[in-house]
Design a protein around this motif. Structure first.
Motif, mmCIF file in Angstrom:
data_model
loop_
_atom_site.group_PDB
_atom_site.id
_atom_site.type_symbol
_atom_site.label_atom_id
_atom_site.label_comp_id
_atom_site.label_asym_id
_atom_site.label_seq_id
_atom_site.Cartn_x
_atom_site.Cartn_y
_atom_site.Cartn_z
ATOM 1 N N LEU A 169 72.545 21.309 -20.634
ATOM 2 C CA LEU A 169 73.253 21.115 -19.212
ATOM 3 C C LEU A 169 72.659 19.898 -18.394
ATOM 4 C CD1 LEU A 169 75.618 21.919 -18.138
ATOM 5 C CD2 LEU A 169 74.995 23.915 -17.148
ATOM 6 N N ASP A 170 71.587 20.168 -18.035
ATOM 7 C CA ASP A 170 71.030 18.895 -17.170
ATOM 8 C C ASP A 170 71.290 17.491 -17.458
ATOM 9 O OD1 ASP A 170 71.247 20.217 -14.895
ATOM 10 O OD2 ASP A 170 68.496 20.707 -15.627
ATOM 11 N N ILE A 171 70.788 17.333 -19.094
ATOM 12 C CA ILE A 171 71.385 16.207 -19.999
ATOM 13 C C ILE A 171 72.056 16.179 -19.581
ATOM 14 C CG2 ILE A 171 71.051 15.181 -22.665
ATOM 15 C CD1 ILE A 171 68.659 17.027 -22.813
ATOM 16 N N ALA A 172 73.329 16.554 -20.451
ATOM 17 C CA ALA A 172 74.807 16.905 -20.227
ATOM 18 C C ALA A 172 75.665 15.953 -19.087
ATOM 19 C CB ALA A 172 75.457 17.535 -20.485
ATOM 20 N N GLU A 173 74.776 16.464 -18.367
ATOM 21 C CA GLU A 173 75.792 16.457 -17.225
ATOM 22 C C GLU A 173 75.401 14.872 -15.977
ATOM 23 O OE1 GLU A 173 76.362 20.194 -14.727
ATOM 24 O OE2 GLU A 173 77.706 20.652 -15.805
ATOM 25 N N GLY A 174 73.733 14.563 -17.202
ATOM 26 C CA GLY A 174 73.359 13.121 -16.181
ATOM 27 C C GLY A 174 71.713 13.211 -15.378
ATOM 28 N N ARG A 175 71.730 14.483 -14.940
ATOM 29 C CA ARG A 175 70.596 15.337 -14.136
ATOM 30 C C ARG A 175 68.916 14.878 -14.757
ATOM 31 N NH1 ARG A 175 74.618 19.008 -13.349
ATOM 32 N NH2 ARG A 175 73.294 20.305 -14.783
ATOM 33 N N LEU A 176 69.007 14.966 -15.941
ATOM 34 C CA LEU A 176 67.889 14.871 -16.386
ATOM 35 C C LEU A 176 68.171 13.659 -18.159
ATOM 36 C CD1 LEU A 176 65.475 17.673 -18.315
ATOM 37 C CD2 LEU A 176 66.392 15.765 -19.830
ATOM 38 N N ASP A 177 66.852 12.653 -17.949
ATOM 39 C CA ASP A 177 66.807 11.506 -18.698
ATOM 40 C C ASP A 177 65.855 11.834 -20.107
ATOM 41 O OD1 ASP A 177 67.185 9.221 -20.515
ATOM 42 O OD2 ASP A 177 67.229 7.716 -18.657
ATOM 43 N N PRO A 178 66.798 12.510 -21.210
ATOM 44 C CA PRO A 178 65.723 13.136 -22.388
ATOM 45 C C PRO A 178 64.868 12.073 -22.980
ATOM 46 C CG PRO A 178 68.037 12.947 -22.885
ATOM 47 C CD PRO A 178 67.924 11.877 -21.523
ATOM 48 N N LYS A 205 63.027 10.722 -13.783
ATOM 49 C CA LYS A 205 64.238 11.069 -14.184
ATOM 50 C C LYS A 205 63.860 12.460 -16.205
ATOM 51 C CE LYS A 205 68.532 11.877 -13.318
ATOM 52 N NZ LYS A 205 70.190 10.747 -13.243
ATOM 53 N N ALA A 206 62.709 12.449 -16.042
ATOM 54 C CA ALA A 206 62.525 12.792 -17.645
ATOM 55 C C ALA A 206 62.444 13.993 -17.503
ATOM 56 C CB ALA A 206 60.949 12.028 -18.545
ATOM 57 N N PHE A 207 61.920 15.480 -18.488
ATOM 58 C CA PHE A 207 61.377 16.058 -17.937
ATOM 59 C C PHE A 207 60.788 16.392 -18.257
ATOM 60 C CE2 PHE A 207 64.434 16.630 -22.620
ATOM 61 C CZ PHE A 207 64.711 18.298 -23.041
ATOM 62 N N GLY A 208 60.624 17.805 -17.225
ATOM 63 C CA GLY A 208 59.198 18.293 -15.792
ATOM 64 C C GLY A 208 57.823 18.181 -16.568
#
Length: 359
Positions: free
Chosen positions: A58-67, A87-90
């Motif tokens: 969901l974070d990827i879909a909503e732009g909070r996480l850049d995969p 904003k990559a995977f923590g």
């Protein structure tokens, strides 16, 4: 009655990797994050494992996480690193940061790391173990506090102002069971409430208060404006505040983010102070002496930090991992349908099986 689904670790890893890749994550990042999440399940800390996969999607879909973002070192000295996570995977950021910190500590004897733009990094003990297995002491803290933004009440308070603010430390023992402490400074982690909900169980006493600050064991009271409590009263509260002050990510309540805190790592090279082989032998002898203490009534044996995780890993590697339908499988299946990913065993590759061979 709770419905669970049974998976081998290799299958959970493959599913997680395929979902992340379908969402735009490069394979090397997807494999790293999947491994860290599945490791959490294997060592018995399900609250930090694959149940978070739908949240990250969901974070990827909503732009909070850049995969497909890569972290970047923006400032460094011989013994420090300041990393922009972009904003990559923590989990990926934290693993790379720990590897870099170990390299620096081997040269400069110690390395401290601070972070920018880094999200959830999962179970801190994962990175403490990496340091310990490299013959170092690893210390990791995550602490955040924001006005009306936290969900842990300060000692004596009735409203959330802190997050769970965990601390982890890893110490090498020279064997497959490093000394690992890893705990939230709240009595329980927030995900434990979801697990209690999925089982229809009340929480233990002393974990939460309702929105008026009154003690309760009902998770519904937490969701209705309640808060978690710090462990150990004022002592856990003080440690929670310390994690915020060690995290140099933000320290200005006028900032847009309106919070103080961040992630902090420190790696200490044992060889700077004593030969690591001798140190590890002494640590193991010390811990074994503690474990030789006679157990109190109601206990079968005395354990030390790291024992539970090793036993859980061995058991779950051999027997598989159960995940609840309500908080993982159902949501994951929805994402799999959306992304066109199969959850069947055909996604498992030979390398996945090799990764989780029973030792």
């Amino acid at each position: 009655m709770e419905t669970t689904h049974h998976f081998q670790a290799s299958h959970l890893h493959a599913i997680t990797r395929q979902l992340f890749m379908a969402a735009g994550t490069p394979r090397h990042i997807a494999d790293t994050v999947a491994e860290i999440l599945v490791n959490s399940n294997l060592v018995g800390h399900d609250s930090h494992g694959v149940l978070h996969v739908p949240r990250y999607l969901l974070d990827i879909a909503e732009g909070r996480l850049d995969p497909d973002a890569e972290p970047k070192v923006v400032k460094e000295t011989a013994s420090t690193l300041h990393i922009d996570g972009n904003k990559a995977f923590g989990h990926y950021i934290a693993r790379k940061a720990m590897d870099l910190a170990i390299e620096k500590a081997k040269q400069a004897d110690v390395c401290c790391v601070s972070f920018l733009r880094t999200g959830h990094i999962g179970r801190l003990g994962e990175y403490a173990e990496v340091a310990a297995r490299a013959g170092c002491i690893g210390i990791i803290t995550v602490g955040y506090s924001g006005i009306d933004k936290g969900f842990v009440a300060p000692f004596g308070g009735a409203r959330g102002a802190l997050e769970t603010n965990p601390i982890a430390v890893g110490v090498p023992t020279g064997d497959d069971t490093p000394f690992i402490i890893d705990f939230a400074t709240s009595v329980i982690a927030g995900a434990k409430i979801e697990f209690a909900d999925s089982k229809g169980e009340d929480l233990p006493e002393g974990c939460i208060v309702d929105k008026h600050g009154n003690p309760t064991v009902k998770s519904a009271d937490y969701w209705d404006g309640g808060a978690l409590l710090p462990f150990g009263g004022h002592k856990g509260y003080a440690l929670s505040l310390l994690t915020c002050l060690l995290g140099f990510q933000h320290g200005d309540f006028d900032a847009e983010e309106d919070y103080v805190g961040g992630i902090f790592m420190q790696v200490i090279n044992i060889n700077a102070f004593a030969p690591v082989e001798a140190y590890q032998r002494n640590v193991r002898e010390f811990l074994d002496n503690i474990k030789a203490s006679p157990p109190a009534p109601g206990f079968d044996e005395v354990l030390v930090p790291g024992d539970f995780e090793r036993r859980s890993r061995q058991h779950r590697l051999a027997n598989g991992i159960d995940v609840p339908d309500a908080i993982y499988y159902k949501r994951t299946r929805e994402w799999a349908d959306k992304l066109g990913v199969t959850l069947g065993e055909e996604v498992v590759e030979a390398a996945d099986v090799d990764r989780y061979l029973v030792s």
